[in-house]
Scaffold this active site. Structure first.
Site, PDB file in Angstrom:
ATOM      1  CG  HIS A 191      -0.671   0.609   2.335  1.00  0.00           C
ATOM      2  ND1 HIS A 191       0.290  -0.522   3.436  1.00  0.00           N
ATOM      3  CD2 HIS A 191       0.349   1.356   3.291  1.00  0.00           C
ATOM      4  CE1 HIS A 191       1.181   0.074   4.233  1.00  0.00           C
ATOM      5  NE2 HIS A 191       0.425   0.896   5.030  1.00  0.00           N
TER       6      HIS A 191
HETATM    7  C1  UD1 Z   1      -2.031   5.982   4.810  1.00  0.00           C
HETATM    8  C2  UD1 Z   1      -0.974   6.510   5.062  1.00  0.00           C
HETATM    9  C3  UD1 Z   1       0.470   5.405   5.642  1.00  0.00           C
HETATM   10  C4  UD1 Z   1      -0.198   3.957   6.153  1.00  0.00           C
HETATM   11  C5  UD1 Z   1      -1.556   3.605   5.711  1.00  0.00           C
HETATM   12  C6  UD1 Z   1      -1.731   2.693   6.535  1.00  0.00           C
HETATM   13  C7  UD1 Z   1      -0.461   9.063   5.445  1.00  0.00           C
HETATM   14  C8  UD1 Z   1       0.595  10.175   4.862  1.00  0.00           C
HETATM   15  N1  UD1 Z   1      -0.088   7.174   4.514  1.00  0.00           N
HETATM   16  O1  UD1 Z   1      -2.247   5.372   3.951  1.00  0.00           O
HETATM   17  O2  UD1 Z   1       1.834   6.015   5.956  1.00  0.00           O
HETATM   18  O3  UD1 Z   1       0.979   3.192   6.140  1.00  0.00           O
HETATM   19  O4  UD1 Z   1      -2.356   5.260   5.930  1.00  0.00           O
HETATM   20  O5  UD1 Z   1      -3.296   1.989   5.657  1.00  0.00           O
HETATM   21  O6  UD1 Z   1      -0.486   9.051   6.193  1.00  0.00           O
HETATM   22  N2  UD1 Z   1      -8.977   5.308   1.087  1.00  0.00           N
HETATM   23  C9  UD1 Z   1      -9.902   3.862   0.939  1.00  0.00           C
HETATM   24  N3  UD1 Z   1     -10.952   4.397   1.971  1.00  0.00           N
HETATM   25  C10 UD1 Z   1     -10.318   4.605   3.333  1.00  0.00           C
HETATM   26  C11 UD1 Z   1      -9.042   4.884   3.264  1.00  0.00           C
HETATM   27  C12 UD1 Z   1      -8.442   6.251   1.971  1.00  0.00           C
HETATM   28  O7  UD1 Z   1     -10.623   4.340  -0.309  1.00  0.00           O
HETATM   29  O8  UD1 Z   1     -11.023   4.566   4.015  1.00  0.00           O
HETATM   30  C13 UD1 Z   1      -8.235   5.201  -0.288  1.00  0.00           C
HETATM   31  C14 UD1 Z   1      -8.298   6.264  -1.252  1.00  0.00           C
HETATM   32  O9  UD1 Z   1      -8.629   6.223  -3.095  1.00  0.00           O
HETATM   33  C15 UD1 Z   1      -7.247   7.501  -0.330  1.00  0.00           C
HETATM   34  C16 UD1 Z   1      -6.276   6.101  -0.696  1.00  0.00           C
HETATM   35  O10 UD1 Z   1      -6.878   5.493  -0.302  1.00  0.00           O
HETATM   36  O11 UD1 Z   1      -7.076   8.272  -1.820  1.00  0.00           O
HETATM   37  C17 UD1 Z   1      -5.243   6.795   0.015  1.00  0.00           C
HETATM   38  O12 UD1 Z   1      -5.780   7.147   1.449  1.00  0.00           O
HETATM   39  P1  UD1 Z   1      -4.656   7.818   2.284  1.00  0.00           P
HETATM   40  O13 UD1 Z   1      -5.175   8.009   3.870  1.00  0.00           O
HETATM   41  O14 UD1 Z   1      -4.107   9.374   1.586  1.00  0.00           O
HETATM   42  O15 UD1 Z   1      -3.295   7.170   2.494  1.00  0.00           O
HETATM   43  P2  UD1 Z   1      -3.256   5.504   2.941  1.00  0.00           P
HETATM   44  O16 UD1 Z   1      -2.182   5.081   1.576  1.00  0.00           O
HETATM   45  O17 UD1 Z   1      -3.695   4.961   3.376  1.00  0.00           O
HETATM   46  N1  UDP Z   2      -3.906  -5.097   8.687  1.00  0.00           N
HETATM   47  C1  UDP Z   2      -5.363  -5.835   8.957  1.00  0.00           C
HETATM   48  N2  UDP Z   2      -6.067  -6.496   8.002  1.00  0.00           N
HETATM   49  C2  UDP Z   2      -4.925  -6.358   6.521  1.00  0.00           C
HETATM   50  C3  UDP Z   2      -3.959  -5.687   6.857  1.00  0.00           C
HETATM   51  C4  UDP Z   2      -2.970  -5.415   7.752  1.00  0.00           C
HETATM   52  O1  UDP Z   2      -5.611  -5.610   9.924  1.00  0.00           O
HETATM   53  O2  UDP Z   2      -5.666  -6.535   5.453  1.00  0.00           O
HETATM   54  C5  UDP Z   2      -2.664  -5.230   9.767  1.00  0.00           C
HETATM   55  C6  UDP Z   2      -1.641  -5.588  10.153  1.00  0.00           C
HETATM   56  O3  UDP Z   2      -2.156  -6.763  10.848  1.00  0.00           O
HETATM   57  C7  UDP Z   2      -0.888  -4.322  10.551  1.00  0.00           C
HETATM   58  C8  UDP Z   2      -2.237  -3.170  10.194  1.00  0.00           C
HETATM   59  O4  UDP Z   2      -3.034  -3.451   9.476  1.00  0.00           O
HETATM   60  O5  UDP Z   2      -1.469  -4.194  11.775  1.00  0.00           O
HETATM   61  C9  UDP Z   2      -0.866  -2.186   9.168  1.00  0.00           C
HETATM   62  O6  UDP Z   2      -1.076  -1.218   8.853  1.00  0.00           O
HETATM   63  P1  UDP Z   2      -1.062  -0.555   6.694  1.00  0.00           P
HETATM   64  O7  UDP Z   2       0.406  -1.989   6.854  1.00  0.00           O
HETATM   65  O8  UDP Z   2      -1.659  -0.613   6.557  1.00  0.00           O
HETATM   66  O9  UDP Z   2      -0.128   0.331   7.508  1.00  0.00           O
HETATM   67  P2  UDP Z   2       1.914   0.448   7.947  1.00  0.00           P
HETATM   68  O10 UDP Z   2       1.722  -0.227   9.443  1.00  0.00           O
HETATM   69  O11 UDP Z   2       2.044   0.489   6.840  1.00  0.00           O
HETATM   70  O12 UDP Z   2       1.546   2.119   8.518  1.00  0.00           O
END
Ligand code: UD1
Ligand code: UDP
Length: 362
Positions: free
Chosen positions: A207
């Site tokens: 992601h």
């Molecule tokens: C964010 C964090 C990242 C973290 C991740 C955990 C930042 C800059 N990035 O990334 O560090 O590892 O969360 O998962 O804060 N979207 C949905 N549904 C949701 C949320 C997001 O569809 O509930 C989609 C939207 O298209 C959105 C994209 O995901 O534009 C990215 O979401 P965003 O919150 O900007 O960043 P993450 O990639 O989730």
């Molecule tokens: N996780 C989850 N369901 C999934 C994938 C990940 O519950 O389908 C959990 C995972 O166990 C971990 C957390 O999400 O605790 C990690 O989140 P993510 O990878 O989105 O973010 P990051 O840790 O890179 O910021």
């Protein structure tokens, strides 16, 4: 003016999971908490499911900031959180990790002159092209309390001139959660695996912006997963960001084959259980690298650096990068040496500590 003791601000999947121990322990100590969900994540699978599974109380506020550019998201957090902070006037504001939610929260706390406590302080990839790295640096720079998960994280903070009396080494709260729920999670995963008629498999998650926003890298990763799937089934719970980008680049079809189990993001128990039982996990997630180490599951990280080098030094994690051949080579190497890797991990204490981080930092 009324004053809640501690305000906890969170808004994404990993923050709900990693702050759960802080919330549990604060409630046990009868600390007056104010919970603010930023709403950066809003899909059920990325937010509500964790409140239900980890038994977190409903947030007092939801800022509903949603998705957007970095500027939009951070600005909405700042504007909306400031109002809540002025109203609640907490003694301390707590946030965890490196998301835009953390960046906005740290700035609001500093501007409102309320001490900011940063959980998981001091992690550094030393790659400033990552949005997370900028967020971490800013959050640590304005924090009054830096809760560093490891000695190395504490040293990173000292090198940046953070005063030693602001730094506390606590361990990583993810260990608390993994140890608490491992058994329950394995049962949840076993049920899922029976439904899917799966025994051996690899688990994958992707992601990070540096992978999803680069079509070549994302395609490479998908191609590598495809090749791996010729040998062993791959379970891939796909983050909405990754699905959206893959659809945009027209590469989602690369994953449409029998041996790739593409699912929605999974709830915590199912995911953690799959992670405990998988042969190998391939991931670019920070939290998953830490959980894999804690569960002694071999991990291949689909990145060129990690802010969690302890996982690599412990022998449980390899940085594969994002070239197809490199990923395949790392996969073959790990499969071949799986027994030794697990034995090595069994022998050493977890550098992320003992599962008492939540207790220590509350
Ligand atoms: C964010 C964090 C990242 C973290 C991740 C955990 C930042 C800059 N990035 O990334 O560090 O590892 O969360 O998962 O804060 N979207 C949905 N549904 C949701 C949320 C997001 O569809 O509930 C989609 C939207 O298209 C959105 C994209 O995901 O534009 C990215 O979401 P965003 O919150 O900007 O960043 P993450 O990639 O989730
Ligand atoms: N996780 C989850 N369901 C999934 C994938 C990940 O519950 O389908 C959990 C995972 O166990 C971990 C957390 O999400 O605790 C990690 O989140 P993510 O990878 O989105 O973010 P990051 O840790 O890179 O910021």
């Amino acid at each position: 003016m009324k004053r809640k003791q501690i305000m906890i601000v969170f808004g994404t999947r990993p923050e709900a999971i990693k702050l759960a121990p802080v919330i549990w322990h604060s409630r046990n100590l009868n600390i007056d908490l104010c919970l603010v969900w930023s709403g950066q994540h809003y899909d059920y699978e990325l937010s509500r499911v964790f409140f239900e599974e980890l038994k977190l109380p409903d947030p007092d506020y939801n800022l509903e900031v949603g998705s957007g550019t970095h500027g939009q998201q951070t600005a909405r957090i700042i504007e909306r959180l400031e109002k809540v902070v002025l109203e609640e006037n907490p003694a301390v504001i707590v946030a965890q990790g490196d998301t835009n939610t953390v960046l906005g929260t740290a700035l609001v706390a500093a501007k409102c002159k309320i001490p900011f406590a940063h959980v998981e302080a001091g992690l550094r990839s030393y790659d400033r092209t990552m949005p997370e790295e900028i967020n971490r640096i800013v959050a640590d720079a304005v924090a009054e309390l830096c809760f560093a998960p490891t000695e190395r994280a504490a040293l990173n903070l000292l090198y940046e001139g953070i005063f030693p009396w602001k730094i506390f080494i606590t361990g990583n709260t993810i260990v608390d959660v993994v140890l608490k729920y491992r058994e329950k999670a394995v049962k949840a995963a076993e049920k899922l695996l029976t439904e899917l008629a799966l025994k051996e498999y690899c688990l994958a998650t992707v992601h990070r912006a540096e992978n999803t926003d680069n079509p070549t890298r994302l395609e490479n990763i998908f191609k590598a997963l495809n090749t791996i799937a010729d040998q062993i089934p791959v379970v891939f719970p796909i983050h909405p960001r990754t699905r959206n980008k893959a659809e945009k680049y027209s590469i989602l079809k690369l994953l449409k084959k029998e041996n790739i189990y593409l699912t929605k993001p999974l709830g915590y128990f199912k995911f953690l259980g799959l992670l405990a039982k998988t042969k190998i996990v391939l991931t670019d997630s920070g939290g998953v690298q830490e959980e894999a180490l804690t569960l002694k599951t071999p991990c291949i990280t689909l990145r060129y650096n990690t802010e969690r080098p302890e996982t690599v030094e412990a022998g449980g994690n390899i940085l594969a990068g994002t070239e197809v051949n490199e990923i395949i080579q790392c996969f073959k190497h790990t499969i071949k040496h799986i027994k030794e890797i697990k034995e090595k991990l069994e022998k050493k204490p977890n550098p992320l500590r003992d599962g008492k981080a939540g207790q220590k930092l509350t």
